[in-house]
Motif scaffolding. Sequence first.
Motif, short mmCIF file in Angstrom:
data_model
loop_
_atom_site.label_atom_id
_atom_site.label_comp_id
_atom_site.label_asym_id
_atom_site.label_seq_id
_atom_site.Cartn_x
_atom_site.Cartn_y
_atom_site.Cartn_z
N PRO A 97 0.79 -1.23 0.00
CA PRO A 97 0.00 0.00 0.00
C PRO A 97 0.82 1.28 0.00
O PRO A 97 0.25 2.37 -0.02
N TYR A 98 2.14 1.16 0.02
CA TYR A 98 3.01 2.33 0.13
C TYR A 98 3.88 2.45 -1.13
O TYR A 98 3.62 1.83 -2.14
N GLY A 99 4.92 3.27 -1.03
CA GLY A 99 5.95 3.27 -2.04
C GLY A 99 5.75 4.20 -3.21
O GLY A 99 4.77 4.94 -3.31
N ASN A 100 6.75 4.17 -4.10
CA ASN A 100 6.78 4.99 -5.30
C ASN A 100 7.70 4.31 -6.31
O ASN A 100 8.13 3.18 -6.09
N TYR A 101 8.01 5.00 -7.39
CA TYR A 101 8.86 4.40 -8.43
C TYR A 101 10.29 4.93 -8.40
O TYR A 101 10.94 5.04 -9.43
N ASP A 102 10.77 5.23 -7.20
CA ASP A 102 12.18 5.57 -7.02
C ASP A 102 12.92 4.27 -6.73
O ASP A 102 12.91 3.77 -5.61
N LEU A 103 13.57 3.73 -7.75
CA LEU A 103 14.21 2.42 -7.61
C LEU A 103 15.34 2.44 -6.58
O LEU A 103 15.65 1.41 -5.97
N LEU A 104 15.92 3.61 -6.36
CA LEU A 104 17.00 3.69 -5.39
C LEU A 104 16.50 3.44 -3.97
O LEU A 104 17.24 2.93 -3.12
N GLU A 105 15.24 3.75 -3.69
CA GLU A 105 14.68 3.46 -2.37
C GLU A 105 14.51 1.95 -2.18
O GLU A 105 14.80 1.42 -1.10
N SER A 106 14.04 1.25 -3.20
CA SER A 106 13.93 -0.21 -3.11
C SER A 106 15.31 -0.83 -2.92
O SER A 106 15.48 -1.78 -2.15
N PHE A 107 16.30 -0.29 -3.62
CA PHE A 107 17.67 -0.78 -3.48
C PHE A 107 18.16 -0.60 -2.05
O PHE A 107 18.74 -1.52 -1.45
N ALA A 108 17.96 0.58 -1.48
CA ALA A 108 18.44 0.85 -0.13
C ALA A 108 17.81 -0.09 0.88
O ALA A 108 18.48 -0.60 1.79
N LEU A 109 16.52 -0.36 0.74
CA LEU A 109 15.86 -1.31 1.63
C LEU A 109 16.43 -2.71 1.44
O LEU A 109 16.68 -3.43 2.41
N GLY A 110 16.62 -3.12 0.20
CA GLY A 110 17.17 -4.44 -0.07
C GLY A 110 18.55 -4.65 0.52
O GLY A 110 18.85 -5.71 1.07
N VAL A 111 19.40 -3.64 0.42
CA VAL A 111 20.74 -3.72 0.99
C VAL A 111 20.68 -3.96 2.48
O VAL A 111 21.43 -4.77 3.05
N GLN A 112 19.74 -3.27 3.15
CA GLN A 112 19.65 -3.40 4.61
C GLN A 112 19.05 -4.73 5.03
O GLN A 112 19.57 -5.41 5.92
N VAL A 113 17.95 -5.13 4.40
CA VAL A 113 17.27 -6.33 4.86
C VAL A 113 18.04 -7.60 4.49
O VAL A 113 17.98 -8.61 5.20
#
Length: 407
Positions: free
Chosen positions: A325-341
């Motif tokens: 239900p959240y988010g946007n199309y800034d792929l760098l944000e998905s990348f940053a989350l992936g790096v952390q998790v």
Amino acid sequence: MSTPQNMPDMNQRTELKALHIPAPLQGFDAGDAQVFDLVLAGGLVESIAPSTQREARGIVLSAFVEAHAHLDKNYTVRDVGAAKGDLFAAIERMSRHRAGWTHADLHQRMTRALHDAWRSGTRALRTHLDWIDTTPPLSLEVFKQLREEWRGRVELQCVALVPLDVFADHAAGERIARDVRDAGGVLGAFVYRNDDLEHKLSRVFDLAQQHGLALDFHVDEGLDADATGLRSIAQLVLERGFAQRVVCGHACSLSMQDDAAANDTLALCAKAQIHIVALPTTNLYLQGAWHRTPLERGITRVREAAAAGVQTSFATDNVQDAFYPYGNYDLLESFALGVQVAHLPDALDWLGAITVHPATAMGLAWDGRIAPGCPADLVVLTAADEYDLMSPRGRQRSVFRAGQLLE
């Protein structure tokens, strides 16, 4: 006279000073240099030279490549509600909502997504389109229109997201494959603990081989250790000598299998040259307990895949719908989350996961490596190192397309 938005100004020259180019994106011999000056001209990177400045003022990346999105579903959460961790409830909610989709509604929502992606620095995007029976979905018509409207800005690809069980009907599968081929698309399926799994997957491979189609699967999107669709797909690629590209998104169940089984599957994937797409936002939201703090998390074995020689990307997946239900199309944000998790060491070493790797998986003309003569489609970040990269301030950016700064 102004230059059209998708055409470079051949007389414009831009100098970018004192920037770091991460190693996975270097398409030239950098030697011992760490900081570079770039000159952009004629829509291309004209030159790259070691900088006289010792400290980087920022990081330059090739424009992003989004390997897995759902433009047909996005921005619908206010109508359908959030599924709160229930994948199949989300599927059902979107199925009911899909019956009311119109051309105008789809065009508006999909255009909004493309504007977000474009402004964030994305140059190519692959979207899955719900394709539930033999009739091509309305979203395909809208997609083809948008593919032309956005040509020169965001290169668009589509995947037919078909329930695997549909392929049990040979005539239905043949019709879908023909329509996908005629649309210049990729054949796909949702694979999760299906009955008669190998037979139905074999049928998908039959169709792909007959029609010259690449494949892109939603596979094992859950935390059930007995979901082994990824392994079956890899075995079929090897048994058939399948020559087209094969992408597998999600593969969350791989994280629940014991090390021996998971590593054996990844070895098969490496041999079959399967590309895995990890989708941290949606899968962290959907997978794991909702009645307490989740201990099992929805992320595939990213580090182990890389160690096994399996190329892996991060992608956005769902944005503001029942699945996420959240988010946007800034792929760098998905990348940053992936790096952390996924606990990935040195984030700069993984930036190929949103640039070079998905470009290769999607068969783009430019693989995203930065070198003299490459397209001047670049993203310059204010971050000077991996620590700044993981902060909102460090992810502030200037986006260049064909050497020109987007306003």
